[in-house]
Design a protein around this motif. Structure first.
Motif, PDB file in Angstrom:
ATOM      1  N   GLU A 544      -2.328-104.590  34.821  1.00  0.00           N
ATOM      2  CA  GLU A 544      -2.204-105.377  33.600  1.00  0.00           C
ATOM      3  C   GLU A 544      -3.578-105.838  33.117  1.00  0.00           C
ATOM      4  N   GLN A 545      -3.755-105.909  31.815  1.00  0.00           N
ATOM      5  CA  GLN A 545      -5.002-106.390  31.247  1.00  0.00           C
ATOM      6  C   GLN A 545      -4.740-107.522  30.269  1.00  0.00           C
ATOM      7  N   GLN A 546      -5.799-108.224  29.928  1.00  0.00           N
ATOM      8  CA  GLN A 546      -5.676-109.345  29.007  1.00  0.00           C
ATOM      9  C   GLN A 546      -5.416-108.835  27.589  1.00  0.00           C
ATOM     10  N   HIS A 547      -4.554-109.545  26.885  1.00  0.00           N
ATOM     11  CA  HIS A 547      -4.285-109.246  25.483  1.00  0.00           C
ATOM     12  C   HIS A 547      -4.484-110.529  24.696  1.00  0.00           C
ATOM     13  N   SER A 548      -5.444-110.500  23.800  1.00  0.00           N
ATOM     14  CA  SER A 548      -5.793-111.709  23.052  1.00  0.00           C
ATOM     15  C   SER A 548      -5.738-111.427  21.563  1.00  0.00           C
ATOM     16  N   THR A 549      -5.150-112.360  20.843  1.00  0.00           N
ATOM     17  CA  THR A 549      -5.157-112.281  19.385  1.00  0.00           C
ATOM     18  C   THR A 549      -6.183-113.227  18.778  1.00  0.00           C
ATOM     19  N   GLN A 550      -6.908-113.945  19.648  1.00  0.00           N
ATOM     20  CA  GLN A 550      -7.882-114.918  19.172  1.00  0.00           C
ATOM     21  C   GLN A 550      -9.198-114.253  18.789  1.00  0.00           C
ATOM     22  N   THR A 551      -9.633-113.258  19.562  1.00  0.00           N
ATOM     23  CA  THR A 551     -10.912-112.602  19.315  1.00  0.00           C
ATOM     24  C   THR A 551     -10.713-111.090  19.285  1.00  0.00           C
ATOM     25  N   PHE A 552     -11.742-110.395  18.820  1.00  0.00           N
ATOM     26  CA  PHE A 552     -11.697-108.938  18.744  1.00  0.00           C
ATOM     27  C   PHE A 552     -11.662-108.325  20.145  1.00  0.00           C
ATOM     28  N   GLN A 553     -10.877-107.256  20.306  1.00  0.00           N
ATOM     29  CA  GLN A 553     -10.825-106.509  21.554  1.00  0.00           C
ATOM     30  C   GLN A 553     -10.964-105.026  21.253  1.00  0.00           C
ATOM     31  N   ILE A 554     -11.782-104.344  22.041  1.00  0.00           N
ATOM     32  CA  ILE A 554     -11.985-102.913  21.857  1.00  0.00           C
ATOM     33  C   ILE A 554     -10.696-102.173  22.207  1.00  0.00           C
ATOM     34  N   PRO A 555     -10.268-101.222  21.397  1.00  0.00           N
ATOM     35  CA  PRO A 555      -9.027-100.492  21.709  1.00  0.00           C
ATOM     36  C   PRO A 555      -9.237 -99.467  22.819  1.00  0.00           C
ATOM     37  N   LEU A 556      -8.108 -99.002  23.358  1.00  0.00           N
ATOM     38  CA  LEU A 556      -8.079 -97.919  24.350  1.00  0.00           C
ATOM     39  C   LEU A 556      -8.929 -98.231  25.577  1.00  0.00           C
ATOM     40  N   VAL A 557      -8.769 -99.445  26.117  1.00  0.00           N
ATOM     41  CA  VAL A 557      -9.415 -99.791  27.386  1.00  0.00           C
ATOM     42  C   VAL A 557      -8.473 -99.356  28.508  1.00  0.00           C
ATOM     43  N   PRO A 558      -8.957 -98.655  29.541  1.00  0.00           N
ATOM     44  CA  PRO A 558     -10.360 -98.440  29.926  1.00  0.00           C
ATOM     45  C   PRO A 558     -10.974 -97.131  29.446  1.00  0.00           C
ATOM     46  N   LEU A 559     -10.271 -96.365  28.586  1.00  0.00           N
ATOM     47  CA  LEU A 559     -10.787 -95.050  28.200  1.00  0.00           C
ATOM     48  C   LEU A 559     -12.076 -95.156  27.400  1.00  0.00           C
ATOM     49  N   SER A 560     -12.108 -96.023  26.386  1.00  0.00           N
ATOM     50  CA  SER A 560     -13.298 -96.123  25.534  1.00  0.00           C
ATOM     51  C   SER A 560     -14.543 -96.535  26.311  1.00  0.00           C
ATOM     52  N   PRO A 561     -14.510 -97.612  27.128  1.00  0.00           N
ATOM     53  CA  PRO A 561     -15.713 -97.940  27.920  1.00  0.00           C
ATOM     54  C   PRO A 561     -16.084 -96.838  28.915  1.00  0.00           C
ATOM     55  N   ALA A 562     -15.085 -96.148  29.483  1.00  0.00           N
ATOM     56  CA  ALA A 562     -15.387 -95.090  30.451  1.00  0.00           C
ATOM     57  C   ALA A 562     -16.132 -93.936  29.783  1.00  0.00           C
ATOM     58  N   LEU A 563     -15.724 -93.569  28.571  1.00  0.00           N
ATOM     59  CA  LEU A 563     -16.450 -92.521  27.840  1.00  0.00           C
ATOM     60  C   LEU A 563     -17.879 -92.958  27.540  1.00  0.00           C
ATOM     61  N   SER A 564     -18.057 -94.226  27.188  1.00  0.00           N
ATOM     62  CA  SER A 564     -19.409 -94.739  26.947  1.00  0.00           C
ATOM     63  C   SER A 564     -20.246 -94.680  28.216  1.00  0.00           C
ATOM     64  N   ILE A 565     -19.653 -95.011  29.367  1.00  0.00           N
ATOM     65  CA  ILE A 565     -20.379 -94.988  30.646  1.00  0.00           C
ATOM     66  C   ILE A 565     -20.870 -93.580  30.960  1.00  0.00           C
ATOM     67  N   ILE A 566     -19.978 -92.600  30.884  1.00  0.00           N
ATOM     68  CA  ILE A 566     -20.361 -91.240  31.278  1.00  0.00           C
ATOM     69  C   ILE A 566     -21.371 -90.645  30.295  1.00  0.00           C
ATOM     70  N   LEU A 567     -21.273 -90.994  29.021  1.00  0.00           N
ATOM     71  CA  LEU A 567     -22.243 -90.508  28.043  1.00  0.00           C
ATOM     72  C   LEU A 567     -23.624 -91.114  28.298  1.00  0.00           C
ATOM     73  N   ASN A 568     -23.672 -92.414  28.557  1.00  0.00           N
ATOM     74  CA  ASN A 568     -24.957 -93.070  28.802  1.00  0.00           C
ATOM     75  C   ASN A 568     -25.626 -92.554  30.072  1.00  0.00           C
ATOM     76  N   ILE A 569     -24.845 -92.344  31.120  1.00  0.00           N
ATOM     77  CA  ILE A 569     -25.413 -91.818  32.369  1.00  0.00           C
ATOM     78  C   ILE A 569     -25.953 -90.409  32.155  1.00  0.00           C
TER      79      ILE A 569
END
Length: 692
Positions: A544-569
């Motif tokens: 389970e992950q946090q779901h907040s309507t108070q602030t912006f949240q990046i969609p498709l977590v953990p896929l989006s950050p994982a793609l950023s990680i592998i691209l940066n490496i």
């Protein structure tokens, strides 16, 4: 020989620093800065950080030498890759509206030592970046006057032939940095106003380039007679993407300025989205008109736009392009000088850098000491050093920060909210039933309707799983993971994901060239590390992950950050070995600086404490260790890495400006009531004492 070996206490303290995270205040809008920046101010800061000399130089260089007219596709892919990192910064900037950018984001989620390394590398990135832009500004202006400034300096001052030093002292570059430092020190509003002026001129010039460029466009310049649209093929497009990616690194100035935003929860995500979208559009459209005005293989890499207008018979337009280029470089200078002192301020506030940089001017409400000191250091770099060999530091520092911010998004998204307690049987360790009475498990009777309603609501709350706990659908298959605390499995999976990404990218980059692997082993390793990456990703997604309507949240977590990680490496591993060698040396210097700042804080910055409110043995409070506060008894406290010292320790002078918020549970002394320290200014509130 034994004395050179690390002691157990040293190893313990080092391990504590690996996972010791920063505890944020309840009211994160409280700040000593001036919250005066609007969404437009932040957007223009971001545009100024991204649309600099790269628009006037990088487009022509990539088009002629790497990708041809397909530089357009390179910018599209690079813009999408930058969007992944930018969304991570947007979520953190809205959720943690504090200055410090990638350093702060890493500190609140991953750990202290990693945060310091990120901050230390970002510090170097801004210093070298600002000095390099100042030298480019000087060289561009000098070329307009037929290099008269350079010739005058070499004639009257002399030329140098020393490694790592410039051929001649660049007084003009140093002067522009000093002038910019003076304006930045006047406050955030003055800096923002100055950035507005230069950004308006720069965007006006870009609009002129686009209109005139489309009027002068000739579609035949993309024909097969001139080499076609993609003369270097897919490999050229991807190589151009790696180069164009660094044109978008300026958006982190928005995250660094979040503590001075009026409404950071809304302004930071919007400003990052608007600035990145406008910058990407500007790079793509300028690449289109540039390669349509003249054949791509005839471009001048040093001044492609000005030369293109000159060859089409519009020499006067070259002066407008030069004016736009100088204004664009001014915005990048302001962006660097604006962000760097604030990151240093955040590190000094946390005790990870020298405390003198945590001082904020009472009138301008900016860290004026950091602005002046690092402005002078930038000017010195631009004056005497040859920065061409050091510019690649910008790449590795930026990519490392992007990687840790993306990993921090995953870790923090699957952590519990502050003060949450896991419910029994929902993936966390079981606790006592809340309705169990004191008489050995006797149940409380609920007489009234309100009591029964309260019990029903509590039972429903127990069924709702907390962030970091295993999803109900996966519990029958992964029941053995239910014994872990919420978030523990996710943290291990993130580490496994990053290790798998490093190994996978290493095989892709070095497998055929440096390692000379056979085809079967190359394919086998790719499959194994790809499976490790995907399995780690699926294991994270099963929680389970946090779901907040108070602030912006990046969609498709953990896929989006994982793609950023592998691209940066992947992009980091494409850098030269000399860059990695210099990077390692810089990290070692950073660890020495970290140790010196900590040691100075412990041994030099403390003074005798004021009397305590109750007659107890000597007890001292120290903010230099795990946030928010720590204690030291006369016998020391080795569990928290606090040294035993006969000398009394108390707050350093710089902390006396802040409210003293301490709550101490003196269980070791047989007392269980809070202890407030008196005769210290601002002793008003209390905070929970951090437990082991």
């Amino acid at each position: 020989m034994a004395r050179w070996l690390p002691r157990s206490t040293d190893l313990t303290r080092f391990c504590q620093k690996l996972n010791r995270v920063k505890t944020l205040e309840d009211d994160m809008m409280e700040t000593s800065f001036n919250r005066c920046l609007s969404t437009i101010d932040l957007t223009l800061l971001g545009i100024g950080g991204m649309v600099g000399s790269g628009l006037y130089v990088l487009t022509g260089t990539v088009a002629k030498e790497i990708a041809g007219p397909a530089v357009i596709v390179s910018f599209i892919i690079a813009g999408f890759a930058s969007l992944l990192a930018a969304l991570c910064y947007a979520e953190f900037g809205a959720r943690v509206p504090k200055t410090g950018s990638a350093y702060m984001f890493t500190y609140v989620s991953v750990g202290e030592i990693w945060a310091f390394l990120i901050g230390w590398n970002v510090l170097l990135e801004y210093m070298i970046g600002g000095a390099a832009v100042a030298r480019a500004w000087s060289g561009y202006l000098d070329s307009i006057f037929n290099h008269k400034i350079k010739n005058f300096t070499e004639t009257h001052v002399g030329a140098w032939q020393v490694p790592f030093l410039a051929h001649y002292p660049d007084f003009l570059a140093a002067a522009i940095l000093l002038v910019a430092t003076a304006f930045i020190s006047f406050g955030a509003k003055v800096s923002s106003w100055l950035n507005h002026v230069f950004s308006a001129i720069s965007m006006g010039v870009i609009l002129f380039i686009l209109i005139m460029g489309f009027v002068l466009a000739q579609p035949k310049n993309w024909s097969t007679q001139e080499g076609g649209f993609a003369p270097y093929g897919l490999s050229g497009i991807m190589a151009g993407t790696a180069t164009c990616f660094y044109a978008f690194v300026g958006f982190d100035v928005i995250a660094a300025s979040s503590e001075e935003a009026r409404n950071p929860q809304r302004a930071v995500p919007r400003a990052i989205a608007f600035s990145l979208g406008l910058a990407t559009g500007a790079y793509i459209l300028v690449s289109v008109v540039l390669t349509l005005m003249v054949p791509w293989h005839t471009l001048d890499p040093d001044s492609a736009l000005a030369d293109a207008f000159y060859r089409r018979g519009y020499a006067w337009a070259g002066f407008l392009v030069a004016a736009g280029s100088i204004c664009a470089m001014n915005t990048v200078l302001l962006s660097n000088l604006f962000s760097l002192p604030r990151i240093v301020y955040a590190m000094a506030e946390d005790g990870l850098f020298f405390q003198v940089f945590s001082r904020v001017h009472p009138r301008t409400q900016v860290p004026v000491v950091g602005i002046v000191v690092f402005g002078l250091l930038m000017a010195l770099l631009a004056l005497v050093f040859d920065l061409e060999a050091l510019v690649q530091f910008l790449s590795i520092g930026t990519l490392l920060a992007y990687t840790f911010v993306a990993a921090s998004i995953i870790v923090l998204r699957f952590q519990q909210h502050k003060g949450d307690v896991p419910a029994a049987g929902a993936g966390g360790r079981p606790s006592a039933e809340p309705h169990e009475g004191p008489a050995g498990g006797e149940l409380k009777e609920y007489e009234s309707f309100s009591d029964k309603l309260h019990l029903v609501d509590r039972d429903k709350g127990k069924e709702q799983r907390e962030p970091g706990q295993l999803k109900a659908a996966f519990e029958p298959y992964l029941e053995f993971l239910s014994d872990f605390y919420p978030g523990e499995v996710v943290t291990v999976a993130v580490v496994t994901l990053m290790v798998s990404a490093i190994c996978l990218c290493s095989i892709l980059v070095f497998g055929n060239t440096h390692l000379h692997l056979p085809t079967w082993s190359y394919s086998l390793l790719l499959v194994l590390f790809s499976l490790g990456f995907l399995l780690s990703l699926l294991l994270i997604w099963a929680h389970e992950q946090q779901h907040s309507t108070q602030t912006f949240q990046i969609p498709l977590v953990p896929l989006s950050p994982a793609l950023s990680i592998i691209l940066n490496i992947y992009l980091m591993l494409k850098l030269s070995y000399m860059t990695w060698l210099r990077f390692t040396i810089w990290l070692l210097l950073g660890e020495c600086s970290h140790g010196c700042s900590r040691e100075g804080e412990q041994g030099l910055s403390w003074h005798s404490p004021a009397p305590l409110a109750v007659p107890l043995p000597h007890l001292w409070v120290c903010k230099a260790y795990p946030a928010p506060f720590c204690l030291q008894f006369p016998f020391g406290d080795t569990r928290r890495g606090l040294p035993s010292s006969p000398e009394p320790l108390c707050f350093p002078d710089c902390y006396s400006l802040f409210l003293l918020k301490v709550q101490i549970l003196l269980k070791a002394l047989g007392q269980n009531h809070p202890l407030l320290l008196r005769q210290l200014p601002g002793a008003q509130e209390v905070l929970p004492f951090p437990r082991d």
